[in-house]
Design a protein around this motif. Sequence first.
Motif, PDB file in Angstrom:
ATOM      1  N   GLN A 199       4.650  -3.221   2.578  1.00  0.00           N
ATOM      2  CA  GLN A 199       4.482  -2.004   3.382  1.00  0.00           C
ATOM      3  C   GLN A 199       3.029  -1.753   3.768  1.00  0.00           C
ATOM      4  O   GLN A 199       2.755  -1.283   4.867  1.00  0.00           O
ATOM      5  CB  GLN A 199       5.051  -0.792   2.633  1.00  0.00           C
ATOM      6  CG  GLN A 199       6.562  -0.773   2.602  1.00  0.00           C
ATOM      7  CD  GLN A 199       7.166  -0.765   4.002  1.00  0.00           C
ATOM      8  OE1 GLN A 199       6.770   0.005   4.861  1.00  0.00           O
ATOM      9  NE2 GLN A 199       8.118  -1.664   4.236  1.00  0.00           N
ATOM     10  N   LEU A 200       2.088  -2.078   2.885  1.00  0.00           N
ATOM     11  CA  LEU A 200       0.674  -1.854   3.193  1.00  0.00           C
ATOM     12  C   LEU A 200       0.237  -2.723   4.364  1.00  0.00           C
ATOM     13  O   LEU A 200      -0.432  -2.243   5.285  1.00  0.00           O
ATOM     14  CB  LEU A 200      -0.184  -2.138   1.954  1.00  0.00           C
ATOM     15  CG  LEU A 200      -1.668  -1.842   2.102  1.00  0.00           C
ATOM     16  CD1 LEU A 200      -1.891  -0.372   2.445  1.00  0.00           C
ATOM     17  CD2 LEU A 200      -2.404  -2.201   0.825  1.00  0.00           C
ATOM     18  N   ARG A 227      -0.932  -1.372   8.058  1.00  0.00           N
ATOM     19  CA  ARG A 227      -2.231  -1.751   8.644  1.00  0.00           C
ATOM     20  C   ARG A 227      -2.047  -2.321  10.047  1.00  0.00           C
ATOM     21  O   ARG A 227      -2.823  -2.021  10.954  1.00  0.00           O
ATOM     22  CB  ARG A 227      -2.948  -2.756   7.746  1.00  0.00           C
ATOM     23  CG  ARG A 227      -3.530  -2.153   6.512  1.00  0.00           C
ATOM     24  CD  ARG A 227      -4.231  -3.187   5.679  1.00  0.00           C
ATOM     25  NE  ARG A 227      -4.770  -2.594   4.467  1.00  0.00           N
ATOM     26  CZ  ARG A 227      -5.025  -3.259   3.375  1.00  0.00           C
ATOM     27  NH1 ARG A 227      -4.792  -4.564   3.314  1.00  0.00           N
ATOM     28  NH2 ARG A 227      -5.516  -2.646   2.315  1.00  0.00           N
ATOM     29  N   LEU A 228      -1.047  -3.170  10.209  1.00  0.00           N
ATOM     30  CA  LEU A 228      -0.781  -3.757  11.520  1.00  0.00           C
ATOM     31  C   LEU A 228      -0.369  -2.683  12.526  1.00  0.00           C
ATOM     32  O   LEU A 228      -0.796  -2.697  13.685  1.00  0.00           O
ATOM     33  CB  LEU A 228       0.287  -4.834  11.420  1.00  0.00           C
ATOM     34  CG  LEU A 228      -0.110  -6.110  10.672  1.00  0.00           C
ATOM     35  CD1 LEU A 228       1.088  -7.034  10.520  1.00  0.00           C
ATOM     36  CD2 LEU A 228      -1.255  -6.822  11.367  1.00  0.00           C
ATOM     37  N   LYS A 229       0.446  -1.730  12.078  1.00  0.00           N
ATOM     38  CA  LYS A 229       0.874  -0.648  12.960  1.00  0.00           C
ATOM     39  C   LYS A 229      -0.305   0.235  13.362  1.00  0.00           C
ATOM     40  O   LYS A 229      -0.404   0.664  14.512  1.00  0.00           O
ATOM     41  CB  LYS A 229       1.954   0.205  12.290  1.00  0.00           C
ATOM     42  CG  LYS A 229       3.311  -0.481  12.243  1.00  0.00           C
ATOM     43  CD  LYS A 229       4.352   0.419  11.603  1.00  0.00           C
ATOM     44  CE  LYS A 229       5.719  -0.228  11.614  1.00  0.00           C
ATOM     45  NZ  LYS A 229       6.755   0.643  11.027  1.00  0.00           N
ATOM     46  N   LYS A 230      -1.208   0.472  12.429  1.00  0.00           N
ATOM     47  CA  LYS A 230      -2.395   1.276  12.728  1.00  0.00           C
ATOM     48  C   LYS A 230      -3.284   0.548  13.742  1.00  0.00           C
ATOM     49  O   LYS A 230      -3.810   1.158  14.676  1.00  0.00           O
ATOM     50  CB  LYS A 230      -3.171   1.559  11.437  1.00  0.00           C
ATOM     51  CG  LYS A 230      -4.287   2.544  11.604  1.00  0.00           C
ATOM     52  CD  LYS A 230      -4.882   2.913  10.266  1.00  0.00           C
ATOM     53  CE  LYS A 230      -5.927   3.981  10.447  1.00  0.00           C
ATOM     54  NZ  LYS A 230      -6.499   4.411   9.166  1.00  0.00           N
ATOM     55  N   GLN A 231      -3.432  -0.747  13.570  1.00  0.00           N
ATOM     56  CA  GLN A 231      -4.219  -1.547  14.513  1.00  0.00           C
ATOM     57  C   GLN A 231      -3.561  -1.527  15.895  1.00  0.00           C
ATOM     58  O   GLN A 231      -4.240  -1.428  16.914  1.00  0.00           O
ATOM     59  CB  GLN A 231      -4.339  -2.977  13.981  1.00  0.00           C
ATOM     60  CG  GLN A 231      -5.264  -3.847  14.785  1.00  0.00           C
ATOM     61  CD  GLN A 231      -5.412  -5.232  14.162  1.00  0.00           C
ATOM     62  OE1 GLN A 231      -4.907  -5.506  13.081  1.00  0.00           O
ATOM     63  NE2 GLN A 231      -6.104  -6.098  14.854  1.00  0.00           N
ATOM     64  N   GLU A 276       5.020  -8.338  17.887  1.00  0.00           N
ATOM     65  CA  GLU A 276       5.855  -9.467  17.462  1.00  0.00           C
ATOM     66  C   GLU A 276       5.655  -9.782  15.986  1.00  0.00           C
ATOM     67  O   GLU A 276       6.621 -10.081  15.274  1.00  0.00           O
ATOM     68  CB  GLU A 276       5.548 -10.693  18.314  1.00  0.00           C
ATOM     69  CG  GLU A 276       6.021 -10.563  19.750  1.00  0.00           C
ATOM     70  CD  GLU A 276       5.603 -11.734  20.627  1.00  0.00           C
ATOM     71  OE1 GLU A 276       5.158 -12.769  20.088  1.00  0.00           O
ATOM     72  OE2 GLU A 276       5.723 -11.605  21.852  1.00  0.00           O
ATOM     73  N   ALA A 277       4.408  -9.703  15.517  1.00  0.00           N
ATOM     74  CA  ALA A 277       4.129  -9.989  14.115  1.00  0.00           C
ATOM     75  C   ALA A 277       4.793  -8.956  13.210  1.00  0.00           C
ATOM     76  O   ALA A 277       5.400  -9.309  12.185  1.00  0.00           O
ATOM     77  CB  ALA A 277       2.613 -10.013  13.869  1.00  0.00           C
ATOM     78  N   ILE A 278       4.695  -7.692  13.589  1.00  0.00           N
ATOM     79  CA  ILE A 278       5.319  -6.624  12.808  1.00  0.00           C
ATOM     80  C   ILE A 278       6.832  -6.825  12.774  1.00  0.00           C
ATOM     81  O   ILE A 278       7.457  -6.746  11.709  1.00  0.00           O
ATOM     82  CB  ILE A 278       4.957  -5.237  13.382  1.00  0.00           C
ATOM     83  CG1 ILE A 278       3.470  -4.953  13.168  1.00  0.00           C
ATOM     84  CG2 ILE A 278       5.817  -4.152  12.749  1.00  0.00           C
ATOM     85  CD1 ILE A 278       2.941  -3.773  13.977  1.00  0.00           C
ATOM     86  N   SER A 279       7.418  -7.103  13.919  1.00  0.00           N
ATOM     87  CA  SER A 279       8.865  -7.314  13.987  1.00  0.00           C
ATOM     88  C   SER A 279       9.297  -8.486  13.113  1.00  0.00           C
ATOM     89  O   SER A 279      10.304  -8.399  12.406  1.00  0.00           O
ATOM     90  CB  SER A 279       9.303  -7.580  15.432  1.00  0.00           C
ATOM     91  OG  SER A 279       9.104  -6.432  16.211  1.00  0.00           O
ATOM     92  N   ALA A 280       8.536  -9.564  13.150  1.00  0.00           N
ATOM     93  CA  ALA A 280       8.877 -10.745  12.348  1.00  0.00           C
ATOM     94  C   ALA A 280       8.787 -10.438  10.858  1.00  0.00           C
ATOM     95  O   ALA A 280       9.664 -10.839  10.083  1.00  0.00           O
ATOM     96  CB  ALA A 280       7.948 -11.904  12.708  1.00  0.00           C
ATOM     97  N   LEU A 281       7.742  -9.723  10.448  1.00  0.00           N
ATOM     98  CA  LEU A 281       7.595  -9.384   9.033  1.00  0.00           C
ATOM     99  C   LEU A 281       8.731  -8.482   8.553  1.00  0.00           C
ATOM    100  O   LEU A 281       9.286  -8.680   7.474  1.00  0.00           O
ATOM    101  CB  LEU A 281       6.250  -8.686   8.788  1.00  0.00           C
ATOM    102  CG  LEU A 281       5.007  -9.564   8.874  1.00  0.00           C
ATOM    103  CD1 LEU A 281       3.752  -8.702   8.795  1.00  0.00           C
ATOM    104  CD2 LEU A 281       4.998 -10.613   7.777  1.00  0.00           C
ATOM    105  N   VAL A 282       9.083  -7.493   9.367  1.00  0.00           N
ATOM    106  CA  VAL A 282      10.150  -6.565   8.998  1.00  0.00           C
ATOM    107  C   VAL A 282      11.491  -7.281   8.970  1.00  0.00           C
ATOM    108  O   VAL A 282      12.282  -7.129   8.033  1.00  0.00           O
ATOM    109  CB  VAL A 282      10.178  -5.354   9.971  1.00  0.00           C
ATOM    110  CG1 VAL A 282      11.423  -4.517   9.762  1.00  0.00           C
ATOM    111  CG2 VAL A 282       8.924  -4.508   9.812  1.00  0.00           C
ATOM    112  N   GLN A 283      11.745  -8.085   9.988  1.00  0.00           N
ATOM    113  CA  GLN A 283      13.027  -8.785  10.090  1.00  0.00           C
ATOM    114  C   GLN A 283      13.242  -9.748   8.923  1.00  0.00           C
ATOM    115  O   GLN A 283      14.334  -9.847   8.382  1.00  0.00           O
ATOM    116  CB  GLN A 283      13.096  -9.538  11.417  1.00  0.00           C
ATOM    117  CG  GLN A 283      14.430 -10.163  11.705  1.00  0.00           C
ATOM    118  CD  GLN A 283      14.463 -10.841  13.076  1.00  0.00           C
ATOM    119  OE1 GLN A 283      13.432 -11.246  13.600  1.00  0.00           O
ATOM    120  NE2 GLN A 283      15.643 -10.941  13.647  1.00  0.00           N
TER     121      GLN A 283
END
Length: 74
Positions: free
Chosen positions: A44-45, A49-53, A31-38
């Motif tokens: 990008q860094l 990092r979030l995607k790697k986690q 959800e955090a990744i989606s919110a940041l991208v949206q």
Amino acid sequence: MNATTDLSMKTNDVLRVELEVFKQEHRDLDEAISALVQRGIGDQLTIQRLKKQKLRLKDIISRIEDRLTPDIIA
């Protein structure tokens, strides 16, 4: 204690609780990744990092599920 410690030392009840915690963390990261991208506010860094986690959590979840699922001999 590290999440990647030897799973064989933990009881199934402990593993089930940890599994739910890790699944919730995985959902929260998603959800955090989606919110940041949206919103376009995440650099990008940070997103990487979030995607790697999130991938690390997915690996842990898979290992726990494998440990909890009995082998079925076909």
